[in-house]
Design a protein around this motif. Structure first.
Motif, PDB file in Angstrom:
ATOM      1  N   THR A 100     -11.034  -5.795  -5.637  1.00 15.50           N
ATOM      2  CA  THR A 100     -10.277  -6.999  -5.970  1.00 15.50           C
ATOM      3  C   THR A 100      -9.418  -6.761  -7.202  1.00 15.50           C
ATOM      4  N   SER A 101      -8.487  -7.694  -7.433  1.00 17.96           N
ATOM      5  CA  SER A 101      -7.584  -7.562  -8.577  1.00 17.96           C
ATOM      6  C   SER A 101      -8.329  -7.613  -9.905  1.00 17.96           C
ATOM      7  N   SER A 102      -9.516  -8.226  -9.911  1.00 22.41           N
ATOM      8  CA  SER A 102     -10.310  -8.304 -11.140  1.00 22.41           C
ATOM      9  C   SER A 102     -11.191  -7.076 -11.344  1.00 22.41           C
ATOM     10  N   SER A 103     -11.192  -6.190 -10.350  1.00 32.49           N
ATOM     11  CA  SER A 103     -12.004  -4.979 -10.444  1.00 32.49           C
ATOM     12  C   SER A 103     -11.462  -4.060 -11.525  1.00 32.49           C
ATOM     13  N   GLN A 147     -11.430   8.017  10.964  1.00 30.01           N
ATOM     14  CA  GLN A 147     -10.363   7.065  10.668  1.00 30.01           C
ATOM     15  C   GLN A 147     -10.784   6.090   9.576  1.00 30.01           C
ATOM     16  N   VAL A 148      -9.776   5.588   8.859  1.00 27.42           N
ATOM     17  CA  VAL A 148     -10.009   4.595   7.817  1.00 27.42           C
ATOM     18  C   VAL A 148      -9.004   3.462   7.998  1.00 27.42           C
ATOM     19  N   VAL A 149      -9.482   2.241   7.833  1.00 27.59           N
ATOM     20  CA  VAL A 149      -8.612   1.066   7.889  1.00 27.59           C
ATOM     21  C   VAL A 149      -8.361   0.584   6.462  1.00 27.59           C
ATOM     22  N   LEU A 150      -7.093   0.391   6.132  1.00 31.15           N
ATOM     23  CA  LEU A 150      -6.717  -0.237   4.870  1.00 31.15           C
ATOM     24  C   LEU A 150      -6.237  -1.647   5.191  1.00 31.15           C
ATOM     25  N   GLU A 151      -6.823  -2.624   4.536  1.00 20.93           N
ATOM     26  CA  GLU A 151      -6.443  -4.020   4.779  1.00 20.93           C
ATOM     27  C   GLU A 151      -6.299  -4.732   3.442  1.00 20.93           C
ATOM     28  N   LEU A 152      -5.154  -5.366   3.241  1.00 19.25           N
ATOM     29  CA  LEU A 152      -4.926  -6.080   1.991  1.00 19.25           C
ATOM     30  C   LEU A 152      -4.737  -7.565   2.267  1.00 19.25           C
ATOM     31  N   ASN A 153      -5.575  -8.370   1.635  1.00 20.64           N
ATOM     32  CA  ASN A 153      -5.482  -9.824   1.729  1.00 20.64           C
ATOM     33  C   ASN A 153      -4.576 -10.301   0.597  1.00 20.64           C
ATOM     34  N   SER A 154      -3.386 -10.776   0.959  1.00 18.96           N
ATOM     35  CA  SER A 154      -2.388 -11.122  -0.052  1.00 18.96           C
ATOM     36  C   SER A 154      -2.792 -12.342  -0.879  1.00 18.96           C
ATOM     37  N   LYS A 155      -3.531 -13.277  -0.271  1.00 17.88           N
ATOM     38  CA  LYS A 155      -3.927 -14.499  -0.981  1.00 17.88           C
ATOM     39  C   LYS A 155      -5.007 -14.203  -2.016  1.00 17.88           C
ATOM     40  N   GLU A 156      -6.010 -13.430  -1.607  1.00 18.07           N
ATOM     41  CA  GLU A 156      -7.125 -13.136  -2.502  1.00 18.07           C
ATOM     42  C   GLU A 156      -6.890 -11.886  -3.351  1.00 18.07           C
ATOM     43  N   LYS A 157      -5.764 -11.194  -3.114  1.00 18.95           N
ATOM     44  CA  LYS A 157      -5.463  -9.958  -3.839  1.00 18.95           C
ATOM     45  C   LYS A 157      -6.644  -8.986  -3.746  1.00 18.95           C
ATOM     46  N   MET A 158      -7.064  -8.734  -2.512  1.00 17.12           N
ATOM     47  CA  MET A 158      -8.238  -7.897  -2.277  1.00 17.12           C
ATOM     48  C   MET A 158      -7.905  -6.798  -1.276  1.00 17.12           C
ATOM     49  N   LEU A 159      -8.251  -5.558  -1.621  1.00 19.46           N
ATOM     50  CA  LEU A 159      -8.071  -4.415  -0.735  1.00 19.46           C
ATOM     51  C   LEU A 159      -9.409  -4.060  -0.107  1.00 19.46           C
ATOM     52  N   LEU A 160      -9.425  -3.983   1.232  1.00 19.33           N
ATOM     53  CA  LEU A 160     -10.606  -3.541   1.963  1.00 19.33           C
ATOM     54  C   LEU A 160     -10.352  -2.138   2.497  1.00 19.33           C
ATOM     55  N   VAL A 161     -11.322  -1.261   2.306  1.00 19.96           N
ATOM     56  CA  VAL A 161     -11.275   0.095   2.848  1.00 19.96           C
ATOM     57  C   VAL A 161     -12.505   0.232   3.730  1.00 19.96           C
ATOM     58  N   ASP A 220      -2.900  -2.669 -10.539  1.00 23.68           N
ATOM     59  CA  ASP A 220      -1.929  -3.673 -10.099  1.00 23.68           C
ATOM     60  C   ASP A 220      -2.014  -3.847  -8.586  1.00 23.68           C
ATOM     61  N   ILE A 221      -1.858  -5.085  -8.118  1.00 25.92           N
ATOM     62  CA  ILE A 221      -1.767  -5.388  -6.691  1.00 25.92           C
ATOM     63  C   ILE A 221      -0.570  -6.301  -6.476  1.00 25.92           C
ATOM     64  N   ILE A 222       0.333  -5.884  -5.594  1.00 25.57           N
ATOM     65  CA  ILE A 222       1.495  -6.696  -5.223  1.00 25.57           C
ATOM     66  C   ILE A 222       1.528  -6.769  -3.703  1.00 25.57           C
ATOM     67  N   SER A 223       1.596  -7.982  -3.155  1.00 22.75           N
ATOM     68  CA  SER A 223       1.607  -8.107  -1.698  1.00 22.75           C
ATOM     69  C   SER A 223       2.409  -9.328  -1.267  1.00 22.75           C
ATOM     70  N   GLU A 224       3.356  -9.110  -0.363  1.00 24.19           N
ATOM     71  CA  GLU A 224       4.161 -10.203   0.170  1.00 24.19           C
ATOM     72  C   GLU A 224       3.472 -10.888   1.346  1.00 24.19           C
ATOM     73  N   GLU A 225       2.609 -10.138   2.037  1.00 24.43           N
ATOM     74  CA  GLU A 225       1.904 -10.684   3.188  1.00 24.43           C
ATOM     75  C   GLU A 225       0.671  -9.832   3.464  1.00 24.43           C
ATOM     76  N   ASP A 226      -0.239 -10.341   4.284  1.00 24.84           N
ATOM     77  CA  ASP A 226      -1.408  -9.554   4.668  1.00 24.84           C
ATOM     78  C   ASP A 226      -0.955  -8.282   5.385  1.00 24.84           C
ATOM     79  N   SER A 227      -1.623  -7.179   5.086  1.00 24.22           N
ATOM     80  CA  SER A 227      -1.277  -5.898   5.705  1.00 24.22           C
ATOM     81  C   SER A 227      -2.541  -5.202   6.176  1.00 24.22           C
ATOM     82  N   LYS A 228      -2.432  -4.531   7.330  1.00 21.80           N
ATOM     83  CA  LYS A 228      -3.586  -3.825   7.884  1.00 21.80           C
ATOM     84  C   LYS A 228      -3.094  -2.661   8.732  1.00 21.80           C
ATOM     85  N   SER A 229      -3.632  -1.467   8.471  1.00 20.59           N
ATOM     86  CA  SER A 229      -3.237  -0.302   9.251  1.00 20.59           C
ATOM     87  C   SER A 229      -4.338   0.754   9.184  1.00 20.59           C
TER      88      SER A 229
END
Length: 247
Positions: free
Chosen positions: A180-183, A153-167, A188-197
């Motif tokens: 991160t968005s500077s990577s 399994q893999v968890v995808l988590e996006l921090n909307s404030k820091e514009k950072m994707l964790l895998v 492009d990173i667009i996020s309305e709220e924190d997401s995790k699944s």
């Protein structure tokens, strides 16, 4: 002859067939006035794949009428195994057969049975996602290969404030990749709220193999919602892959 189409790079079709063969035994190719469509769901109803190639992408595109053909993916995948980038592919469809011709230095032709495959009724998925990330596909592919060693399994988590994707892995053996968005990997990173699944590593690896013919991938997801991966292939082909979250 019901259908005759030609495409300038057979390796793209080869990669598509290889990807589809990992989740299905047979597929139906629908030849329409505007292009080719493949739409199918795996037997476990976990993943839905939607492939579209516009008519304009082909060097030849001749139809007597809208037609369908069914092919055995394992057979076609074996036949195209030695296809090289830049070789020309031609597909001819008759009532009982499908002819695949690959032209490079020499021309090789294969004829397979045109199966009558039951085409499933798959409703169009209307989903709204809170997070969207477009990035170079290779870093994600490498992360999934690392995670495959650790667990399934893999968890995808996006921090909307820091514009950072964790895998990362949800198991006791920890693995984390931060994007991160500077990577340089992020477009492009667009996020309305924190997401995790959480999703299946194997199912994601099945489709991420398309990085052979697509440089970027777009991920759309929300917390505890399906994941949509989108690829743009050579010649403006499009692949959408919808994956259910893990229980």
């Amino acid at each position: 002859m019901k259908v005759k189409v030609a495409y300038s790079d057979a390796s793209v079709f080869k990669s598509l067939i290889e990807m589809l063969s990992k989740m299905l035994d047979e597929i139906v190719l629908t030849f329409r006035e505007d292009g080719i469509r493949i739409r199918a769901m795996d037997p476990a109803n976990i993943a839905l794949v939607d492939v579209y190639y516009p008519k304009e992408a082909f060097t030849e595109y001749e139809l007597e009428e809208e037609s369908e053909c069914g092919v055995n993916l394992a057979v076609v995948s074996r036949l195209l195994k030695r296809v090289k980038r830049g070789e020309r592919l031609e597909i001819k469809v008759e009532d009982e057969s499908v002819e695949l011709s690959v032209t490079g230095i020499v021309k090789r032709s294969y004829v397979v049975k045109n199966f009558e495959v039951v085409k499933p009724e798959i409703p169009e998925a209307i989903l709204t996602f809170k997070s969207k990330v477009t990035l170079l596909a290779d870093p994600l592919k490498q992360a999934l290969k690392d995670l495959e060693i650790i667990g399934d399994q893999v968890v995808l988590e996006l921090n909307s404030k820091e514009k950072m994707l964790l895998v990362y892995s949800p198991s006791e053996t920890r693995y984390v990749m931060k994007i991160t968005s500077s990577s340089g990997a992020v477009i492009d990173i667009i996020s309305e709220e924190d997401s995790k699944s959480t999703y299946s590593v194997d199912y994601m690896l099945n489709v991420i193999s398309l990085t052979n013919v697509a440089d970027t991938v777009t991920l759309e997801f929300s917390s505890e919602m399906p994941l949509r991966l989108q690829f743009t292939l050579i010649g403006e082909g499009r692949v959408e892959y919808l994956l259910a979250p893990s229980a």
